[in-house]
Design an enzyme around this catalytic site. Structure first.
Site, PDB file in Angstrom:
ATOM      1  N   GLY A 129       0.822  -1.214   0.000  1.00 28.56           N
ATOM      2  CA  GLY A 129       0.000   0.000   0.000  1.00 28.56           C
ATOM      3  C   GLY A 129       0.844   1.247   0.000  1.00 28.56           C
ATOM      4  O   GLY A 129       1.969   1.249  -0.518  1.00 28.56           O
ATOM      5  N   ASP A 316      -1.911  -0.547  -9.394  1.00 26.61           N
ATOM      6  CA  ASP A 316      -1.835   0.356  -8.233  1.00 26.61           C
ATOM      7  C   ASP A 316      -1.366   1.759  -8.623  1.00 26.61           C
ATOM      8  O   ASP A 316      -1.413   2.673  -7.811  1.00 26.61           O
ATOM      9  CB  ASP A 316      -0.931  -0.233  -7.140  1.00 26.61           C
ATOM     10  CG  ASP A 316       0.504  -0.409  -7.596  1.00 26.61           C
ATOM     11  OD1 ASP A 316       0.717  -1.178  -8.542  1.00 26.61           O
ATOM     12  OD2 ASP A 316       1.407   0.219  -7.020  1.00 26.61           O
TER      13      ASP A 316
END
Length: 563
Positions: A129, A316
């Site tokens: 993340g 992402d």
């Protein structure tokens, strides 16, 4: 609508409105995990509360004057201690902050449509993340919602053992690129401010001077920096995927609910103008897939139009709102090559002409993440799959329309286009200069020769160019000088005169490393007017081909994944 003029930091904070934090779930383990700055698995929740790590003695480099004006920000804000503190990573002792912590988010990783877990240190996908990006503010400004995110703001649970910092080099690149891209008319995250510090350095792999190496050879000490990027949201395809994967595998009892929550939040944040809130979840999902497809295909066609290559177009790094996000190993093409890719680790997957296919892979990952919400509704699932399978057709239409416009044609001509691409490769043309000179609608090839790397001695090439130009002009709707002038102006609004070449960026960040920020300001001014004719001095300095000495040089012709 009355436009707010924001004169003070307090007026800015009074506009704060934290929809992400207020409407979504936090990580339930965060309260047991200290300051949340060390790598750990995050099993559920949409975000982790985490405070940024301030850089020491921040030094102001620049801000986006254009974006300040759009937001109604007074330049007096730059004199506010609280403003400087917040956007250099110090959220302590800012008394009127409604939310005195930032937040970081998790996402999954798919590379070219393949799901990956191994990059996560736990091999589960629960540690991937925002490793160095922390959002610190969400505000409603003049009726529009903006999220302010610091890049290089220190560690989060997703930092995978890294230091969470960005260096001045990559921060200058991103700061300039975002505003340039916006000025090119392409949807993008925006730049607000850029701060550095000479009191804190980090070690990064890089290249020796004038090296031809494809891999970094040395570790160097670099000054840290924080750039604040601003967008309507920072929701990514990879983020949606994370919740889609958890729901698909039923990883925890709220997995499906958390997927639904983030999808509805995405609709609210990015698509509320085109998707009615009163519709059923199924209808919202279909409209969302359609609209995202429309935005993503338009975005990639625009990238090709201006010669931009995303470099690392994983899911992402793909904004679910359909705009450009994450300027890591990007590059603007100079000598034309369909296989151009500035990042040594990107390969053909993310090369210049393959970006349309990479976008399709990301779109498939996005659709896959939506499907767990439709398992009980086979008709809607089938409708979603039809949209997914239609991507290539929509993408092709957008590309053909873009090429037609770039060439000043009413209709795309495949034969003309293919011969042009072959000629551009055989002649080694500069992409930006060629199309800008073509916009002058030349009578012969002498004007476009300005874009050729090397002299054209080959008679066959000359014949091919003159033949191509004749065929092209037969297709143009130009009957007299007036119509020629009108078309030329139109083409120049499609074909920029200036793009952000890596060797200009290298000069700017190297000077910044020595405390001279004037080149950053100069590039900022020129690259926010990319379609305009500028002074002769600027033209001689910036509207020129890449010097032969720079070809193949590491850090100029190619880069490692920027840090």
């Amino acid at each position: 609508m009355n436009k707010n003029n924001i004169e003070t930091f307090e007026e800015l904070i009074n506009l704060s409105d934290y929809s992400f934090i207020n409407n979504l779930n936090d990580d339930p383990d965060a309260k047991y995990s200290g300051d949340n700055k060390f790598p750990r698995e995050v099993f559920s929740g949409h975000y982790v509360p985490v405070s940024p790590t301030p850089i020491k003695d921040p030094i102001y480099i620049s801000h986006s004057e254009n974006f300040f004006k759009e937001l109604g920000f007074s330049e007096n804000l730059l004199k506010s201690n609280d403003f400087i503190k917040l956007f250099s990573g110090d959220m302590s002792n800012i008394s009127n902050l409604e939310q005195n912590k930032g937040w970081a988010t998790g996402y999954a990783l798919s590379i070219y449509g393949t799901e990956y877990y191994a990059q996560c240190p736990f091999q589960t996908g629960n540690g991937y993340g925002d490793g160095r990006a922390i959002s610190v503010l969400e505000a409603l400004i003049n009726g529009k919602r903006w999220e302010f995110q610091l890049k290089g703001a220190g560690k989060t649970p997703y930092c995978r053992g890294a230091d969470g910092r960005a260096v001045l080099r990559s921060s200058v690149r991103e700061f300039l690129a975002q505003e340039h891209m916006h000025s090119l008319g392409i949807p993008t995250s925006r730049s607000l401010t850029l701060f550095t510090s000479t009191k804190e350095q980090v070690t990064r792999p890089w290249f020796r001077d004038n090296s031809y190496s494809k891999d970094p050879e040395v570790m160097i000490e670099e000054d840290v920096a924080i750039t604040t990027r601003v967008a309507s949201s920072f929701l990514r395809v990879g983020q949606i995927e994370l919740f889609g994967r958890r729901a698909r595998k039923n990883e925890h009892k709220d997995a499906l609910k958390e997927l639904e929550m983030i999808i509805l939040h995405l609709v609210e944040r990015e698509y509320s103008e085109v998707i009615n809130q009163d519709l059923s979840l199924e209808k919202k999902i279909i409209l969302l897939a359609n609209e995202f497809q429309n935005r993503l295909t338009s975005l990639v066609a625009n990238w090709i139009r201006v010669g931009y290559c995303q470099g690392n177009f994983n899911s992402d790094n793909c904004a679910a709102g359909g705009f450009t996000l994450d300027y890591g190993p990007f590059g603007f093409i100079e000598m034309f090559d369909p296989k151009y890719q500035s990042w040594t680790g990107g390969g053909m997957h993310f090369s210049f002409f393959n970006q349309a296919v990479a976008a399709f892979k990301n779109f498939k990952s996005f659709c896959s993440a939506l499907k767990p919400l439709l398992t009980s509704n086979p008709e809607t699932l089938e409708e979603l799959e039809k949209i997914e399978n239609n991507f290539s057709k929509v993408m092709q239409e957008k590309m053909e329309n873009m090429w037609a416009k770039k060439l000043g044609l009413n209709k795309f001509d495949i034969e003309l286009f293919e011969e042009l691409i072959n000629l551009m490769i055989d002649t080694k043309v500069d992409y930006t200069i060629f199309f800008r000179e073509l916009s002058n609608i030349p009578n012969d090839m002498s004007i476009i020769e300005k874009s050729f790397y090397g002299k054209t001695q080959n008679e066959n090439i000359k014949l091919r160019w003159n033949s191509w130009l004749e065929n092209w002009k037969l297709l143009l709707n130009v009957n007299d000088e007036e119509s020629k002038e009108k078309l030329s102006k139109q083409m120049k609004l499609t074909n920029p005169k200036y793009t952000l070449r890596e060797w200009h960026l290298v000069w700017a960040y190297q000077e910044a490393e020595n405390g001279n920020y004037q080149p950053v300001h100069e590039l900022q001014k020129i690259m926010t007017n990319p379609y305009e004719e500028q002074t002769k001095e600027i033209e001689e300095k910036y509207y020129i081909k890449k010097p032969s000495d720079f070809f193949g040089i590491a850090g100029i012709s190619h880069v490692s994944c920027s840090s």
